[in-house]
Design a protein around this motif. Structure first.
Motif, PDB file in Angstrom:
ATOM      1  N   ASN A 166       0.862  -1.201   0.000  1.00 25.02           N
ATOM      2  CA  ASN A 166       0.000   0.000   0.000  1.00 25.02           C
ATOM      3  C   ASN A 166       0.888   1.238   0.000  1.00 25.02           C
ATOM      4  O   ASN A 166       0.932   2.001   0.963  1.00 25.02           O
TER       5      ASN A 166
ATOM      6  N   SER B 278      -0.152  -3.888 -14.136  1.00 23.02           N
ATOM      7  CA  SER B 278       1.196  -3.913 -13.560  1.00 23.02           C
ATOM      8  C   SER B 278       2.186  -3.313 -14.545  1.00 23.02           C
ATOM      9  O   SER B 278       2.045  -3.457 -15.762  1.00 23.02           O
TER      10      SER B 278
ATOM     11  N   THR C 226       5.299  -1.978 -10.074  1.00 26.39           N
ATOM     12  CA  THR C 226       4.118  -1.606  -9.315  1.00 26.39           C
ATOM     13  C   THR C 226       2.900  -2.291  -9.915  1.00 26.39           C
ATOM     14  O   THR C 226       2.894  -2.658 -11.093  1.00 26.39           O
ATOM     15  N   SER C 227       1.875  -2.487  -9.108  1.00 26.69           N
ATOM     16  CA  SER C 227       0.598  -3.016  -9.598  1.00 26.69           C
ATOM     17  C   SER C 227      -0.531  -2.298  -8.873  1.00 26.69           C
ATOM     18  O   SER C 227      -0.371  -1.860  -7.735  1.00 26.69           O
ATOM     19  N   PHE C 228      -1.662  -2.181  -9.553  1.00 23.68           N
ATOM     20  CA  PHE C 228      -2.790  -1.444  -8.985  1.00 23.68           C
ATOM     21  C   PHE C 228      -4.070  -1.885  -9.683  1.00 23.68           C
ATOM     22  O   PHE C 228      -4.044  -2.418 -10.800  1.00 23.68           O
TER      23      PHE C 228
ATOM     24  N   GLN D 192      -6.807  -1.033 -11.776  1.00 22.89           N
ATOM     25  CA  GLN D 192      -7.175   0.029 -12.711  1.00 22.89           C
ATOM     26  C   GLN D 192      -8.688   0.218 -12.768  1.00 22.89           C
ATOM     27  O   GLN D 192      -9.201   1.331 -12.721  1.00 22.89           O
TER      28      GLN D 192
ATOM     29  N   ASN E 238      -1.729   1.143  -4.091  1.00 22.48           N
ATOM     30  CA  ASN E 238      -0.862   0.559  -5.117  1.00 22.48           C
ATOM     31  C   ASN E 238       0.281  -0.188  -4.445  1.00 22.48           C
ATOM     32  O   ASN E 238       0.820   0.257  -3.432  1.00 22.48           O
ATOM     33  N   SER E 239       0.664  -1.320  -5.012  1.00 26.12           N
ATOM     34  CA  SER E 239       1.802  -2.055  -4.472  1.00 26.12           C
ATOM     35  C   SER E 239       3.069  -1.661  -5.211  1.00 26.12           C
ATOM     36  O   SER E 239       3.040  -1.334  -6.403  1.00 26.12           O
TER      37      SER E 239
END
Length: 256
Positions: free
Chosen positions: A62, A108, A97-99, A101, A68-69
């Motif tokens: 987070n 990612s 990063t990944s999130f 959307q 987001n990672s």
């Protein structure tokens, strides 16, 4: 007043085993709540008769409280395969990063940097000898996943489909990689969960030597996707050496 009781958030594991593919040692240490902020730090090492691998990774699930990672990793891999006439060392670093959307759609983005030193011996095949040398690569990658599983760990229903592509920004021997994976889970009874899984991957080189993909970039199938074969003993063969290929597909049906 709020009373908080501390609980362990770290793990240490070590193991050794021997089987038809030889012996193996493994060690890992992980902290799941670094500095009390929910960040994860992990070091893992695997050693077998031909390969030594080490990975140090850090992830923030987070980042900046945005949902987001963010992750970083450093890795090193050494392969010594005298029966195939080569040895190589690969050192790499990555950030990504990944999130989410859109609802259930995860995007990612990442960057990776790698250095590959491949050395061959007299008993190596002519194709491997052509690849002997040092290679550097700076790659960008992106991916999308549509996740409808009821939970990530041991799902009992739902489906997942993901796509990933790697594109070289700079490379001594450039190639583009593509990967698609999907899985579907169904509860068959109170105690049995069935699943069907599909995997496809491709890597294609381009430039002056477009038919020959670098050895460490070639596609293979893990023992989880293809059972019953010795390690690294399936796929295209050059002389007596299994060298990996440009394409791979796998279809699995499981019941747990």
């Amino acid at each position: 007043d709020i009373s908080v009781e501390e609980k362990p958030t770290g793990e240490i594991s070590a193991g050794a085993g021997i089987g038809t593919s030889g012996g193996k040692l493994a060690f890992s240490i992980k902290e799941n709540n670094w500095l009390g902020e929910g960040k994860r730090v992990e070091f893992a090492a695997d050693i077998d008769q031909e390969t030594v691998t080490g990975v140090l990774s850090y992830s923030d699930p987070n980042y900046d409280l945005l949902g987001n990672s963010l992750y970083y990793s450093i890795s090193s891999e050494s392969n010594d395969k005298p029966d195939r006439g080569f040895e190589n060392t690969i050192i790499g670093a990555s950030v990504g990063t990944s999130f989410e959307q859109y609802k259930n759609i995860i995007a990612s983005l990442g960057l990776s940097l790698s250095y590959d030193d491949l050395r061959t011996e007299n008993n190596a095949s002519s194709n491997l000898k052509k690849q002997s040398g040092e290679y550097s690569e700076f790659e960008a990658n992106y991916g999308f996943a549509y996740d409808l599983r009821n939970r990530k760990f041991k799902p009992s229903s739902g489906s997942y489909i993901g796509f990933r592509q790697g594109i070289p920004i700079y490379a001594d021997k450039p190639s583009i990689s593509n990967e698609v994976s999907s899985s579907t889970y169904v509860t068959l009874s109170e105690d049995v969960i069935g699943s069907a899984k599909f995997f496809a991957a491709a890597v294609n080189s381009f430039g002056s030597d477009s038919d020959d993909v670098r050895l460490s970039k070639r596609v293979g199938l893990s023992s989880k996707r293809l059972r019953g074969f010795q390690k690294n003993k399936v796929g295209p063969v050059d002389g007596e050496d299994h060298i990996g290929g440009n394409y791979a597909t796998a279809l699995n049906f499981e019941a747990n």
